[in-house]
Scaffold this motif. Structure first.
Motif, PDB file in Angstrom:
ATOM      1  N   LYS A   7       0.814  -1.220   0.000  1.00 52.08           N
ATOM      2  CA  LYS A   7       0.000   0.000   0.000  1.00 52.08           C
ATOM      3  C   LYS A   7       0.848   1.271   0.000  1.00 52.08           C
ATOM      4  N   HIS A  32      -7.343  -9.261   2.768  1.00 54.91           N
ATOM      5  CA  HIS A  32      -7.311  -8.513   1.501  1.00 54.91           C
ATOM      6  C   HIS A  32      -7.253  -9.524   0.364  1.00 54.91           C
ATOM      7  N   SER A  33      -8.344 -10.246   0.165  1.00 53.03           N
ATOM      8  CA  SER A  33      -8.356 -11.348  -0.801  1.00 53.03           C
ATOM      9  C   SER A  33      -8.086 -10.889  -2.230  1.00 53.03           C
ATOM     10  N   ASP A  34      -8.619  -9.719  -2.611  1.00 51.99           N
ATOM     11  CA  ASP A  34      -8.390  -9.221  -3.979  1.00 51.99           C
ATOM     12  C   ASP A  34      -6.906  -8.944  -4.209  1.00 51.99           C
ATOM     13  N   MET A  35      -6.271  -8.330  -3.233  1.00 53.27           N
ATOM     14  CA  MET A  35      -4.839  -8.038  -3.351  1.00 53.27           C
ATOM     15  C   MET A  35      -4.045  -9.335  -3.428  1.00 53.27           C
ATOM     16  N   GLU A  85      -1.152 -13.872  -9.081  1.00 51.64           N
ATOM     17  CA  GLU A  85      -1.117 -13.868 -10.545  1.00 51.64           C
ATOM     18  C   GLU A  85       0.159 -13.211 -11.064  1.00 51.64           C
ATOM     19  N   GLU A  87      -4.798 -13.109   2.233  1.00 51.79           N
ATOM     20  CA  GLU A  87      -6.008 -13.751   1.728  1.00 51.79           C
ATOM     21  C   GLU A  87      -7.161 -13.613   2.709  1.00 51.79           C
ATOM     22  N   THR A 136      -5.012 -12.181  -4.594  1.00 48.41           N
ATOM     23  CA  THR A 136      -5.202 -12.773  -5.922  1.00 48.41           C
ATOM     24  C   THR A 136      -4.299 -12.095  -6.941  1.00 48.41           C
ATOM     25  N   ASP A 137      -4.263 -10.756  -6.899  1.00 46.21           N
ATOM     26  CA  ASP A 137      -3.414 -10.004  -7.834  1.00 46.21           C
ATOM     27  C   ASP A 137      -1.948 -10.389  -7.654  1.00 46.21           C
TER      28      ASP A 137
END
Length: 335
Positions: free
Chosen positions: A165, A224-227, A233, A221, A229-230
């Motif tokens: 962040k 901040h699950s979206d972070m 990937e 996870e 995932t990013d």
């Protein structure tokens, strides 16, 4: 010391102006563009001495004037401030001088490679996670990875989240930390500052051990699950499959449907194509090449989706213990 054979245009101009005096140089500066002033001024600020050899290379007149073998000592930085201050209005002069001074200063944390990693980690481990994240963002990723491994497990996830962040940090704040650490650690051999962000965290995570990675990713996870995932990937992409051994590639290909593989190969590098072809049967490789040749334009997003699905298959196989995925810049040792 300046090498007469390697002088740049701005350096030659700086030498001449330094020798011509403040009044003459001020008049010259009035006729230059801001870009030209910055280039010459930066060169001036870095000049501490001018040898007769250097003078001779710049001007025959200087060879005749300064024939002694000694060197001429000049105070380039003070000279620069007087000349720029005389030639330009105060705001513009202050802006140029500040920019020149910043360029002259040593790169942030350039000394850190000579410090033992254990010593560095021990020194910063007691700092606030925000401070640690800022420090790691400014170090080479391979060093940050080693330091993060050595941080207390209880702090790792917090440091990683703050790093992801972290935005741009004012350079003066970073330099204050840099100066303090340099004073404490540099003897232990063994605008804005750079920001942090997800990409910086990914670079660091690709070099840490699996235990550290698991601690950080599990925490991300949960909160901040979206972070998370990013990050996952970004940590391993389709082209990284080129580092998987042939047996692993064959295991992956067993689970990939033909059309999906063809679509994924649309933007693959030649190296990646050769890797895939080399692990297919002769007939399957011929069919893949034929399909690629007749394939018309396709959406890039569709290609990327197909590639990511294959990467996900590879990750599932790794989780099962069937294959090993090598991390960027790090060799896995089999035992």
């Amino acid at each position: 010391m300046l090498d007469p054979q390697k002088l740049s245009g701005p350096e030659k101009a700086a030498i001449l102006l330094l020798k011509m005096g403040e009044s003459y140089s001020s008049e010259i500066f009035k006729r230059l563009t801001d870009t030209e002033i910055k280039r010459v001024a930066t060169a001036m600020a870095k000049i501490d001495e001018i040898t007769p050899e250097t003078l001779g290379a710049v001007s025959e007149e200087f060879v005749k004037t300064y024939e002694s073998e000694g060197k001429t000592i000049v105070e380039g930085e003070n000279f620069l401030k007087k000349v720029v201050g005389s030639a330009l209005d105060k705001n513009k002069a202050d802006s140029i001088i500040k920019e020149v001074e910043n360029k002259k200063r040593a790169p942030l944390f350039d000394w850190i490679r000579d410090v033992n990693v254990d010593t560095l980690a021990s020194y910063i481990s007691g700092e606030h996670p925000q401070t640690i994240s800022m420090i790691l963002a400014h170090l080479p990723s391979e060093i940050s990875s080693e330091v993060l491994i050595l941080m207390p497990d209880s702090k790792k996830a917090d440091i990683a989240l703050r790093l992801a962040k972290l935005g741009q940090v004012p350079e003066e704040i970073v330099r204050e930390v840099d100066d303090a650490m340099r004073a404490e650690l540099s003897g232990m051999k063994g605008g804005y500052g750079k920001g942090g962000g997800v990409k910086v965290l990914v670079d660091i995570l690709t070099g840490v051990d699996k235990s550290t990675e698991d601690i950080i990713m599990e925490s991300l996870e949960e909160e901040h699950s979206d972070m998370a995932t990013d990050i996952r990937e970004m940590m391993f992409v389709f082209e990284d499959l080129g580092r998987v051994d042939d047996r692993g590639i064959r295991e992956i290909l067993k689970k990939v449907e033909g059309p999906k593989l063809t679509l994924a190969m649309k933007t693959a590098s030649e190296e990646m194509k050769n890797k895939i072809m080399g692990n297919l049967s002769t007939r399957a490789a011929e069919m893949l090449l034929e399909d690629l040749e007749v394939m018309g334009p396709v959406r890039l997003s569709d290609v990327e989706t197909a590639q990511q699905e294959i990467v996900n298959i590879a990750k599932e196989l790794e989780a099962e213990g069937t294959i090993i995925l090598s991390k960027k810049g790090k060799e896995d040792t089999l035992v």
